[in-house]
Design a protein around this motif. Structure first.
Motif, PDB file in Angstrom:
ATOM      1  N   LEU A 151       0.823  -1.210   0.000  1.00  0.00           N
ATOM      2  CA  LEU A 151       0.000   0.000   0.000  1.00  0.00           C
ATOM      3  C   LEU A 151       0.861   1.266   0.000  1.00  0.00           C
ATOM      4  CD1 LEU A 151      -2.757  -1.041   2.585  1.00  0.00           C
ATOM      5  CD2 LEU A 151      -2.935  -0.999   0.079  1.00  0.00           C
ATOM      6  N   ILE A 152       1.928   1.251   0.808  1.00  0.00           N
ATOM      7  CA  ILE A 152       2.820   2.409   0.868  1.00  0.00           C
ATOM      8  C   ILE A 152       3.498   2.622  -0.479  1.00  0.00           C
ATOM      9  CG2 ILE A 152       4.965   3.278   1.895  1.00  0.00           C
ATOM     10  CD1 ILE A 152       4.072   1.794   4.496  1.00  0.00           C
ATOM     11  N   GLN A 154       2.492   1.699  -3.349  1.00  0.00           N
ATOM     12  CA  GLN A 154       1.534   2.026  -4.410  1.00  0.00           C
ATOM     13  C   GLN A 154       1.173   3.502  -4.408  1.00  0.00           C
ATOM     14  OE1 GLN A 154      -0.352  -0.299  -6.783  1.00  0.00           O
ATOM     15  NE2 GLN A 154      -0.327   1.768  -7.628  1.00  0.00           N
ATOM     16  N   TRP A 155       0.946   4.095  -3.217  1.00  0.00           N
ATOM     17  CA  TRP A 155       0.324   5.412  -3.173  1.00  0.00           C
ATOM     18  C   TRP A 155       1.145   6.515  -2.500  1.00  0.00           C
ATOM     19  CZ3 TRP A 155      -3.615   1.413  -2.423  1.00  0.00           C
ATOM     20  CH2 TRP A 155      -4.490   1.320  -3.518  1.00  0.00           C
ATOM     21  N   LEU A 156       2.241   6.177  -1.844  1.00  0.00           N
ATOM     22  CA  LEU A 156       3.028   7.202  -1.168  1.00  0.00           C
ATOM     23  C   LEU A 156       4.340   7.443  -1.916  1.00  0.00           C
ATOM     24  CD1 LEU A 156       2.438   6.337   2.603  1.00  0.00           C
ATOM     25  CD2 LEU A 156       1.280   8.035   1.174  1.00  0.00           C
ATOM     26  N   PRO A 159       8.593   4.969  -3.157  1.00  0.00           N
ATOM     27  CA  PRO A 159       8.063   3.619  -2.968  1.00  0.00           C
ATOM     28  C   PRO A 159       9.124   2.563  -2.675  1.00  0.00           C
ATOM     29  CG  PRO A 159       8.024   4.229  -5.290  1.00  0.00           C
ATOM     30  CD  PRO A 159       8.349   5.470  -4.521  1.00  0.00           C
ATOM     31  N   SER A 236      -2.416  -0.694 -13.193  1.00  0.00           N
ATOM     32  CA  SER A 236      -1.784   0.348 -12.389  1.00  0.00           C
ATOM     33  C   SER A 236      -1.861   0.086 -10.886  1.00  0.00           C
ATOM     34  CB  SER A 236      -2.426   1.707 -12.694  1.00  0.00           C
ATOM     35  OG  SER A 236      -3.810   1.690 -12.372  1.00  0.00           O
ATOM     36  N   LEU A 237      -2.741  -0.778 -10.447  1.00  0.00           N
ATOM     37  CA  LEU A 237      -2.861  -1.086  -9.018  1.00  0.00           C
ATOM     38  C   LEU A 237      -2.071  -2.333  -8.627  1.00  0.00           C
ATOM     39  CD1 LEU A 237      -6.685  -0.459  -8.450  1.00  0.00           C
ATOM     40  CD2 LEU A 237      -4.790   1.075  -7.921  1.00  0.00           C
ATOM     41  N   ALA A 240      -0.135  -2.618  -5.055  1.00  0.00           N
ATOM     42  CA  ALA A 240      -1.030  -2.772  -3.901  1.00  0.00           C
ATOM     43  C   ALA A 240      -1.692  -4.136  -3.909  1.00  0.00           C
ATOM     44  CB  ALA A 240      -2.087  -1.677  -3.903  1.00  0.00           C
TER      45      ALA A 240
END
Length: 382
Positions: A151-152, A154-156, A159, A236-237, A240
């Motif tokens: 999760l980190i 993927q979105w923060l 990476p 793209s996901l 995650a």
């Protein structure tokens, strides 16, 4: 026994944190593929180098812990885990360091799983509680490490660095918490003669060793063999989802462990047989997922993760209970657990072997070998 419940929870917390660090690497395959051009084979090799640090660490520190105590091993382990995480973070710019970081993560895990696992057992006040608590700490840590790293990443930002910094903070907190937990080895009621080498005992070599590698032989397929296919399906996901896939596998392993304990009350090999069945169907689902695309493939991946995780959880806690039940009070429990984990972690080689062969054919062969190992164990114990 005042303060003992708090004490075992503190040791569980540090084992959880080390397990988090051991598996935070799992969802990073797709990150490194994009940032460093890392191939799937190179990543599975890095994943496997964990065992190069782990197995010698298990054997050495398991025996040392039985001689010098649990705290004398767990305290320096915190430092080793922190150094390994720092090196993995630096590997974002120097990919060669990822191998070293994984080896050191294996060393830290070996120290935690032997001395920490024995410490939890000795701080627990009911039969079987130590094995259950250790297995839950290990599995939950593996699952959370994979999920939150994914999760980190993927979105923060950062990476390939930030997931490791989060783990570094965890190790500082849990390391400080465990520092003053009382030693248990020195309080043994009566020091008995050292337990004979567990590998030479028939109950282990016949009843545990043939199937033990499939504890992680099944689980690692979910977070090493399937991720490249996940990226083809989820786009793209994918980072995650890869973390979620690993977490689903390992948290399923946590969820089935109480059932494994209940089944073990009817016979030690019953939960093992149940786990092997889950594993075979899980391998079949994984092979089907690799042969299809789209929503059907994603559904099969989820099914495979649940089944492979169920196998992992059943086998892991079954082996720990068998080892605990065969080591007398005051015996060399940490050494015996170390040997068990050595066999368990041989399963980390499975994804690398699959990456060198046709994955679907390899999964079929893996299922046959797993059934064969169980059959040998069941026959020898009969």
């Amino acid at each position: 026994m005042t303060g003992m419940p708090v004490s075992w929870m503190r040791v569980v917390a540090v084992v959880f944190a080390v397990s988090w660090g051991a598996n935070q690497f799992a969802p990073m395959q797709l990150v490194y593929r994009d940032t460093s051009g890392l191939t799937s084979t190179a990543f599975t090799a890095m994943l496997g180098t964990y065992a190069l640090g782990l197995i010698p660490s298990l054997l050495y520190f398991g025996r040392l812990s039985d001689r010098v105590g649990r705290r004398a091993i767990v305290r320096p382990m915190v430092g080793v885990a922190m150094v390994s995480t720092v090196i993995l973070a630096l590997g974002a710019d120097m990919p060669g360091l990822l191998y070293l970081g994984r080896v050191l993560a294996g060393v830290a895990s070996g120290m935690a799983f032997t001395a920490g696992g024995a410490w939890i057992k000795e701080l627990s006040d009911s039969p079987g509680a130590g094995a259950r608590r250790t297995a839950v700490a290990l599995s939950a840590g593996f699952g959370c490490g994979a999920l939150f790293a994914g999760l980190i990443a993927q979105w923060l930002p950062m990476p390939d660095v930030l997931p490791y910094l989060v783990h570094l903070v965890m190790m500082v907190a849990t390391g400080a918490s465990v520092w003053r937990v009382p030693e248990t080895r020195a309080r043994a009621v009566e020091r008995k003669a050292p337990t004979a080498g567990v590998v030479g005992q028939s109950w282990f070599i016949a009843g545990v060793a043939p199937w033990a590698p499939w504890v992680f032989g099944t689980a690692t397929v979910a977070f090493a063999t399937l991720p490249p296919h996940v990226s083809d399906v989820t786009g793209s996901l994918s980072v995650a989802v890869t973390g979620a896939v690993a977490a689903l596998t390992l948290w399923t392993g946590v969820a089935v462990q109480p059932t494994a304990r209940r089944l073990a009350g009817r016979g030690a090999m019953i939960p093992v047989a149940t786990g092997v069945t889950f594993g075979c169907v899980g391998f079949a689902s994984a092979a089907a997922a690799l042969a299809t695309t789209g929503a059907v493939s994603l559904g099969l991946i989820v099914l495979a993760c649940v089944l492979l995780g169920s196998c992992y959880g059943m086998l892991l806690v079954s082996g720990l209970m068998i080892v605990e039940n065969n080591i007398p009070v005051g015996g060399d429990l940490s050494s015996a657990v170390a040997v068990y984990y050595c066999f368990v972690y041989l399963g980390f080689a499975v994804p690398l072997l699959l990456s060198l062969a046709a994955p679907t054919l390899g999964l079929t062969v893996a299922a046959v070998l797993m059934v064969g190992g169980f059959a040998v164990a069941r026959t020898r114990r009969s």
